[in-house]
Design an enzyme around this catalytic site. Structure first.
Site, PDB file in Angstrom:
ATOM      1  N   TYR A  72       0.821  -1.217   0.000  1.00  0.00           N
ATOM      2  CA  TYR A  72       0.000   0.000   0.000  1.00  0.00           C
ATOM      3  C   TYR A  72       0.850   1.259   0.000  1.00  0.00           C
ATOM      4  CZ  TYR A  72      -4.416  -2.385   0.155  1.00  0.00           C
ATOM      5  OH  TYR A  72      -5.499  -3.139  -0.207  1.00  0.00           O
ATOM      6  N   ASN A 111     -12.155   3.773  -6.257  1.00  0.00           N
ATOM      7  CA  ASN A 111     -10.697   3.960  -6.236  1.00  0.00           C
ATOM      8  C   ASN A 111     -10.249   4.636  -4.943  1.00  0.00           C
ATOM      9  OD1 ASN A 111     -10.842   2.879  -8.729  1.00  0.00           O
ATOM     10  ND2 ASN A 111     -10.582   4.805  -9.838  1.00  0.00           N
ATOM     11  N   HIS A 128     -14.353   2.702  -1.225  1.00  0.00           N
ATOM     12  CA  HIS A 128     -13.333   1.806  -0.672  1.00  0.00           C
ATOM     13  C   HIS A 128     -12.251   2.558   0.093  1.00  0.00           C
ATOM     14  CE1 HIS A 128     -14.639  -1.480  -3.778  1.00  0.00           C
ATOM     15  NE2 HIS A 128     -15.493  -1.322  -2.791  1.00  0.00           N
ATOM     16  N   GLY A 206     -14.926   1.834 -16.111  1.00  0.00           N
ATOM     17  CA  GLY A 206     -13.669   1.210 -15.688  1.00  0.00           C
ATOM     18  C   GLY A 206     -13.778   0.329 -14.467  1.00  0.00           C
ATOM     19  N   ASN A 232     -15.919   0.815 -20.998  1.00  0.00           N
ATOM     20  CA  ASN A 232     -14.918  -0.186 -20.613  1.00  0.00           C
ATOM     21  C   ASN A 232     -14.431  -0.877 -21.883  1.00  0.00           C
ATOM     22  OD1 ASN A 232     -13.594  -2.542 -19.438  1.00  0.00           O
ATOM     23  ND2 ASN A 232     -14.758  -2.091 -17.574  1.00  0.00           N
TER      24      ASN A 232
HETATM   25  N1  APR Z   1     -10.682   2.669 -19.529  1.00  0.00           N
HETATM   26  C1  APR Z   1     -11.775   2.105 -18.942  1.00  0.00           C
HETATM   27  N2  APR Z   1     -11.738   0.909 -18.347  1.00  0.00           N
HETATM   28  C2  APR Z   1     -10.571   0.238 -18.329  1.00  0.00           C
HETATM   29  C3  APR Z   1      -9.397   0.763 -18.907  1.00  0.00           C
HETATM   30  C4  APR Z   1      -9.487   2.035 -19.534  1.00  0.00           C
HETATM   31  N3  APR Z   1      -8.431   2.617 -20.119  1.00  0.00           N
HETATM   32  N4  APR Z   1      -8.404  -0.135 -18.721  1.00  0.00           N
HETATM   33  C5  APR Z   1      -8.925  -1.172 -18.058  1.00  0.00           C
HETATM   34  N5  APR Z   1     -10.238  -0.956 -17.824  1.00  0.00           N
HETATM   35  C6  APR Z   1     -11.209  -1.820 -17.140  1.00  0.00           C
HETATM   36  C7  APR Z   1     -10.937  -3.293 -17.206  1.00  0.00           C
HETATM   37  O1  APR Z   1     -11.437  -3.862 -18.417  1.00  0.00           O
HETATM   38  C8  APR Z   1     -11.698  -3.811 -15.982  1.00  0.00           C
HETATM   39  O2  APR Z   1     -13.046  -4.118 -16.314  1.00  0.00           O
HETATM   40  O3  APR Z   1     -11.169  -1.503 -15.780  1.00  0.00           O
HETATM   41  C9  APR Z   1     -11.677  -2.601 -15.032  1.00  0.00           C
HETATM   42  C10 APR Z   1     -10.806  -2.774 -13.816  1.00  0.00           C
HETATM   43  O4  APR Z   1     -11.326  -3.786 -13.039  1.00  0.00           O
HETATM   44  P1  APR Z   1     -10.751  -4.099 -11.596  1.00  0.00           P
HETATM   45  O5  APR Z   1      -9.274  -4.165 -11.627  1.00  0.00           O
HETATM   46  O6  APR Z   1     -11.507  -5.296 -11.127  1.00  0.00           O
HETATM   47  O7  APR Z   1     -11.111  -2.807 -10.749  1.00  0.00           O
HETATM   48  P2  APR Z   1     -12.411  -2.446  -9.945  1.00  0.00           P
HETATM   49  O8  APR Z   1     -13.627  -2.902 -10.680  1.00  0.00           O
HETATM   50  O9  APR Z   1     -12.286  -1.007  -9.588  1.00  0.00           O
HETATM   51  O10 APR Z   1     -12.215  -3.316  -8.650  1.00  0.00           O
HETATM   52  C11 APR Z   1     -13.104  -3.154  -7.615  1.00  0.00           C
HETATM   53  O11 APR Z   1     -11.784  -4.492  -6.151  1.00  0.00           O
HETATM   54  O12 APR Z   1      -9.744  -5.087  -5.217  1.00  0.00           O
HETATM   55  C12 APR Z   1     -10.889  -4.369  -5.051  1.00  0.00           C
HETATM   56  O13 APR Z   1     -11.152  -2.512  -3.641  1.00  0.00           O
HETATM   57  C13 APR Z   1     -10.593  -2.909  -4.875  1.00  0.00           C
HETATM   58  O14 APR Z   1     -11.822  -0.998  -5.618  1.00  0.00           O
HETATM   59  C14 APR Z   1     -11.311  -2.246  -6.029  1.00  0.00           C
HETATM   60  C15 APR Z   1     -12.410  -3.239  -6.297  1.00  0.00           C
END
Ligand code: APR
Length: 262
Positions: A72, A111, A128, A206, A232
């Site tokens: 972190y 985020n 979060h 995203g 996405n």
């Molecule tokens: N623009 C838009 N989306 C994008 C881009 C981009 N340039 N690049 C990647 N992505 C998408 C991916 O396709 C994916 O669907 O962003 C998403 C990221 O997914 P995760 O990594 O699962 O992130 P998130 O959904 O925010 O995760 C949720 O999980 O680990 C926990 O607390 C953490 O807040 C996080 C939560």
């Protein structure tokens, strides 16, 4: 039935132009173009054997506090070293223009970074938590820490132990983020639900839509038949509840949407 496209369509442009109250749920993907890795990407350095999901739990912290703490702190230094991208800027711009017309654009983010704020937007809720604040695992007192001295682009060779709590003296500090299976901050979740219920357009940007309960928020819009638009590059767990799924990077697509809203 979801309509998919790689650029904004006339239908989406029309929704954007007429929307007065917009709610936007963002996830790690909106910060990807700033250089912040998403949660499902491979890790490097000290953490290469771990997935982000392995590290973001109470159990992981209890098993190896230094490994998780350093992850972190290092991500904190990475976030401090990068800049908001055109996706963050587009939302800040759209929010300012809707407010000038007595409308609102509510940003609800999963985020733990501050890139929306650094782009000039106000965030309604960080579901979060924040990577920039810390608290004691025992007494829960918040603690101020100096910025980490890592190079955010190079994982450190060694891990560091979390510092002891200066208030109670027996706990250690942890990041003020929500780990898997932990409760979300109630006020942020309620504010987010209310913003989605009162929106006339909901964007989901995203996020993989895997992590609950944040991923259930767009369903509040579906129940009310509020138009739902996903941004996405990949299909997600939420795609099938969307009206429109725009397949591409948020930096490009959000800029197109904001252009259409002018
Ligand atoms: N623009 C838009 N989306 C994008 C881009 C981009 N340039 N690049 C990647 N992505 C998408 C991916 O396709 C994916 O669907 O962003 C998403 C990221 O997914 P995760 O990594 O699962 O992130 P998130 O959904 O925010 O995760 C949720 O999980 O680990 C926990 O607390 C953490 O807040 C996080 C939560």
């Amino acid at each position: 039935m979801v309509k998919e496209s790689e650029a904004i369509t006339d239908d989406v442009a029309e929704l954007v132009t007429s929307a007065h109250r917009v709610a936007v749920l963002t996830g790690a993907g909106i910060s990807a173009e700033s250089g912040v890795p998403t949660f499902r990407e491979a890790q490097t350095g000290l953490w290469e054997r771990f997935s982000a999901e392995d590290l973001a739990t109470v159990e992981a912290f209890e098993n190896d506090p230094a490994l998780v703490w350093t992850w972190y702190r290092w991500r904190q230094s990475l976030i401090q070293a990068v800049e908001p991208n055109p996706g963050h800027a587009a939302l800040a711009d759209w929010q300012a223009r809707l407010r000038a017309r007595q409308g609102e654009l509510s940003i609800i983010t999963q985020n733990v970074d501050d890139l929306h704020e650094r782009a000039g937007a106000e965030v309604l809720g960080h579901l979060h938590g924040s990577i920039f604040t810390h608290r004691c695992v025992d007494c829960a007192e918040p603690a101020e820490l100096p910025a980490p001295q890592y190079n955010g682009f190079e994982p450190p060779a060694e891990s560091e132990h979390p510092p002891p709590c200066a208030v109670c003296g027996h706990g250690v500090l942890r990041p003020n983020v929500v780990w898997f299976a932990e409760m979300l901050p109630a006020e942020a979740f309620e504010d987010a639900s209310a913003a989605i219920r009162s929106a006339d357009l909901v964007l989901v940007v995203g996020t993989s839509g895997i992590v609950q309960p944040a991923a259930s928020l767009p369903l509040l819009a579906m129940e009310r038949r509020t138009p739902l638009v996903e941004v996405n590059p990949e299909p997600t767990e939420l795609t099938e509840v969307m009206d429109y799924s725009l397949r591409g990077p948020s930096g490009t697509l959000l800029a197109q949407m904001v252009q259409a809203s002018r």
